[in-house]
Enzyme design. Structure first.
Site, PDB file in Angstrom:
ATOM      1  N   TYR A  91      14.388 -20.309   0.098  1.00  7.08           N
ATOM      2  CA  TYR A  91      13.652 -20.332   1.582  1.00  7.08           C
ATOM      3  C   TYR A  91      14.578 -20.904   2.573  1.00  7.08           C
ATOM      4  O   TYR A  91      14.874 -20.497   3.662  1.00  7.08           O
ATOM      5  CB  TYR A  91      12.409 -21.033   1.372  1.00  7.08           C
ATOM      6  CG  TYR A  91      11.224 -20.329   0.880  1.00  7.08           C
ATOM      7  CD1 TYR A  91      11.054 -19.151   0.734  1.00  7.08           C
ATOM      8  CD2 TYR A  91      10.313 -21.317   0.116  1.00  7.08           C
ATOM      9  CE1 TYR A  91      10.021 -18.499   0.056  1.00  7.08           C
ATOM     10  CE2 TYR A  91       9.395 -20.809  -0.696  1.00  7.08           C
ATOM     11  CZ  TYR A  91       9.225 -19.458  -0.784  1.00  7.08           C
ATOM     12  OH  TYR A  91       8.157 -18.718  -1.451  1.00  7.08           O
ATOM     13  N   LYS A 102       6.508 -24.227  -1.488  1.00 10.55           N
ATOM     14  CA  LYS A 102       7.552 -24.732  -2.206  1.00 10.55           C
ATOM     15  C   LYS A 102       8.698 -25.046  -1.381  1.00 10.55           C
ATOM     16  O   LYS A 102       9.766 -25.771  -1.843  1.00 10.55           O
ATOM     17  CB  LYS A 102       8.196 -23.467  -3.253  1.00 10.55           C
ATOM     18  CG  LYS A 102       7.126 -23.197  -4.606  1.00 10.55           C
ATOM     19  CD  LYS A 102       7.852 -22.044  -5.166  1.00 10.55           C
ATOM     20  CE  LYS A 102       6.567 -21.782  -6.424  1.00 10.55           C
ATOM     21  NZ  LYS A 102       7.544 -20.907  -7.349  1.00 10.55           N
ATOM     22  N   ASP A 137      16.107   0.044  -3.311  1.00  5.59           N
ATOM     23  CA  ASP A 137      16.361  -0.976  -3.988  1.00  5.59           C
ATOM     24  C   ASP A 137      17.243  -1.938  -2.850  1.00  5.59           C
ATOM     25  O   ASP A 137      18.390  -1.795  -2.617  1.00  5.59           O
ATOM     26  CB  ASP A 137      17.338  -0.728  -5.071  1.00  5.59           C
ATOM     27  CG  ASP A 137      17.916  -1.844  -5.928  1.00  5.59           C
ATOM     28  OD1 ASP A 137      17.440  -3.162  -5.620  1.00  5.59           O
ATOM     29  OD2 ASP A 137      18.503  -1.547  -7.044  1.00  5.59           O
ATOM     30  N   THR A 183       4.219  -3.372  -2.178  1.00  3.19           N
ATOM     31  CA  THR A 183       3.048  -3.156  -2.994  1.00  3.19           C
ATOM     32  C   THR A 183       2.645  -4.426  -3.504  1.00  3.19           C
ATOM     33  O   THR A 183       1.990  -4.617  -4.374  1.00  3.19           O
ATOM     34  CB  THR A 183       3.648  -2.304  -4.078  1.00  3.19           C
ATOM     35  OG1 THR A 183       4.801  -2.872  -4.903  1.00  3.19           O
ATOM     36  CG2 THR A 183       3.796  -0.964  -3.918  1.00  3.19           C
ATOM     37  N   GLY A 184       3.408  -5.560  -2.803  1.00  2.54           N
ATOM     38  CA  GLY A 184       2.885  -6.880  -3.006  1.00  2.54           C
ATOM     39  C   GLY A 184       1.691  -7.415  -2.268  1.00  2.54           C
ATOM     40  O   GLY A 184       1.279  -6.752  -1.205  1.00  2.54           O
ATOM     41  N   ILE A 185       0.966  -8.537  -2.506  1.00  5.94           N
ATOM     42  CA  ILE A 185      -0.216  -9.015  -1.968  1.00  5.94           C
ATOM     43  C   ILE A 185       0.139  -9.279  -0.451  1.00  5.94           C
ATOM     44  O   ILE A 185      -0.749  -8.811   0.350  1.00  5.94           O
ATOM     45  CB  ILE A 185      -0.420 -10.283  -2.685  1.00  5.94           C
ATOM     46  CG1 ILE A 185      -1.811 -10.902  -2.034  1.00  5.94           C
ATOM     47  CG2 ILE A 185       0.547 -11.539  -2.713  1.00  5.94           C
ATOM     48  CD1 ILE A 185      -2.548 -12.219  -2.804  1.00  5.94           C
TER      49      ILE A 185
END
Length: 410
Positions: free
Chosen positions: A167, A141, A73, A31-33
Site C-alpha cells: 500500500y 493493513k 494480465d 470479478t473481485g468483491i
C-alpha cells in the site's frame, strides 16, 4: 437481485464538482468483491458513459451487455500497453485500481500488487487515455494489522509501520508522479474487512462465515465461534461494499477529496461476542461454547468438500467449487486478531461523504439473504431439513489449500 446499501449515496451528480462531462471508467479486478459492486454503481451513475471491466477470469454477476470486458494480465507491463493500444482503449478518464493478489510473502506482494498498479496506469497513458483520476483500494493493513497489535482508533495521520507494505508503494508512486507533473489526481480508501457477496475474493469474510455456518448446520452442530478469546472480545469495524462503492465515486468526482487517503467504515463498532449470536439466529442455529480451531486445516479436509458437494446437489446451488467461495486463510487472520481493529473516519465525513450509516448486524443478515437468493448457500427458511450426521469420505489425505501459486487476479 442486488440488495441496496443502507448508505446515503453522497456521490449524486448534483453534488459533484464535475458538470456536463461524460466520464469513462476502467475497473481492474472486475470479478473481485470491490469492483463487482463498484461497476454496478458506476453503470447507474449518469455521469459515466462507459465502464470497462478488467480481469483474467470471465465476468459474472454483472450486466455484461453494458460492461466492456477486457481480459488482461496486469503483471506484464508490455502486454498491458500492447493490449490497451490494440483494443483502442484511449478514452479512460477514471481508473479504479482494485486488482489484488495475495502471495503470502510481503516482498512478493509488492512486486505483484504494486506492479499491477504501475502497469495499468502507465499502460493507459501509453495508449493515449487522458486520465483525470486514479483511485486505488488500500486497507486497514496500512496501519500494521498483519504485523502485530496496533493502537486504535487508527487515524490517517498515524506513522507508517516498518515496511514492506505494498500500500505504501502504491501511494508513494501516485505522490511522486504528481510531483513530476502528472495531470491526473488520486484518492484512496482504507477499509477494514470489506463485507459483500462475491466468489473467489481473498479478503471476503462474509462468504467464509456463511459456508462455515452451512457446514455446521448440515452436521447438526452448534455455530461455535472458531476464533481466539481475544478476537471474541475485541472491538472491530467493517465496511459494507455498496457503501464503499458510493464513497469511491464520491472521492473520484470531488476536487476537495483529491490526492488524499481516507479511512472508512460502516459508522458503528461491534464485538463478535455480540454479533455472533445474531448470525446464528439467522441460520436457525444455537451458538454453543466457543472452540478455537484453525479453519484452514479443519475446513480443508475431504469430508467437508464432499459434504459441500452434497449440499450443492440437494439445494440446487450454483456449482462454484468449495475453494472458490471461501478463503479460510483470511478467515483465520480475522478470527485471530491481536488487537482491536477500528478507525476514526471524521476526515471522510468532513470531505462531504455522509453514507457511513450502516448497521453491521443488519448488513450481515442482508448479505446472507442475498447469498441465498443467488443460490450460493441454502435458503433454510424455504428448504428441506439439513443433511445431518458425519460424511463418509472415500480416499485418504487432506488436500492442499490454495496458496500463492493458485491465487488469481480478480
Amino acid at each position: 437481485m442486488v440488495a441496496p446499501s443502507t448508505a446515503t449515496n453522497a456521490s449524486s451528480s448534483d453534488q459533484s464538482d464535475h458538470k456536463g462531462e461524460k466520464f469513462v471508467a476502467l475497473c481492474t479486478g472486475a470479478t473481485g468483491i470491490s469492483s463487482i459492486h463498484l461497476v454496478r454503481h458506476l453503470l447507474k451513475d449518469a455521469r459515466f458513459g462507459k465502464v470497462y471491466g478488467v480481469s483474467r477470469r470471465d465476468l459474472y454477476d454483472l450486466p455484461v451487455a453494458h460492461v466492456q470486458h477486457v481480459k488482461l494480465d496486469l503483471l506484464d507491463p508490455q502486454k498491458v500497453k500492447d493490449e490497451l493500444k490494440s483494443k483502442g482503449i484511449k478514452d479512460v478518464t477514471h481508473l479504479y485500481q482494485n486488482a489484488f493478489v495475495f502471495s503470502g510473502d510481503d516482498v512478493k506482494d509488492i512486486e505483484i500488487n504494486f506492479g499491477m498498479h504501475k502497469n495499468i496506469i502507465e499502460g493507459l497513458e501509453a495508449a493515449g487515455s487522458n486520465l483525470q483520476h486514479v483511485y486505488f483500494n488500500s486497507g486497514g493493513k496500512w496501519y500494521g494489522q498483519a504485523v502485530g497489535p496496533i493502537k486504535t482508533p487508527c487515524h490517517e495521520s498515524d506513522p507508517r509501520h516498518m515496511p514492506p507494505n505494498f500500500y505504501y508503494n502504491m501511494q508513494d508512486y501516485c505522490e511522486e508522479r504528481r510531483a513530476q507533473g502528472a495531470k491526473w489526481t488520486w484518492s484512496s480508501l482504507r477499509p477494514n474487512p470489506v463485507a459483500g457477496v462475491s466468489r473467489g475474493s481473498y479478503m471476503n469474510i462474509t462468504t467464509s462465515i456463511a459456508l462455515y455456518a452451512v457446514i455446521c448446520k448440515e452436521l447438526g452442530l452448534p455455530l461455535r465461534f472458531p476464533g481466539s478469546d481475544f478476537a471474541w472480545n475485541a472491538v472491530n469495524d467493517v465496511t459494507d461494499v455498496d457503501m464503499l462503492s458510493d464513497a469511491t465515486i464520491h472521492l473520484s468526482t470531488h476536487k476537495a477529496c483529491e490526492n488524499q487517503a481516507y479511512n472508512i467504515n460502516n459508522g458503528d463498532l461491534f464485538r463478535w461476542q455480540e454479533l455472533w449470536p445474531k448470525i446464528a439466529e439467522h441460520f436457525g442455529m444455537e451458538t454453543g461454547p466457543n472452540l478455537h480451531i484453525e479453519l484452514v486445516s479443519m475446513m480443508g479436509t475431504p469430508d467437508k468438500k464432499q459434504l459441500w458437494d452434497q449440499v450443492v446437489k440437494k439445494y440446487g446451488l450454483i456449482s462454484a467449487g468449495w475453494d472458490e467461495l471461501a478463503t479460510w486463510p483470511f478467515a483465520d487472520f480475522v478470527f485471530n486478531q491481536t488487537s482491536d481493529w477500528f478507525q476514526n473516519c471524521n476526515k471522510l465525513k468532513q470531505a462531504g461523504f455522509h453514507g457511513m450509516l450502516v448497521d453491521t448486524d443488519k448488513m450481515y443478515v442482508r448479505l446472507f439473504k442475498e447469498m441465498a437468493e443467488k443460490k450460493m448457500i441454502p435458503d433454510y427458511a424455504a428448504q428441506a431439513k439439513p443433511l445431518g450426521g458425519p460424511v463418509k469420505v472415500e480416499g485418504k489425505g487432506t488436500p492442499a489449500m490454495p496458496g500463492a501459486e493458485s491465487a488469481s487476479i480478480e
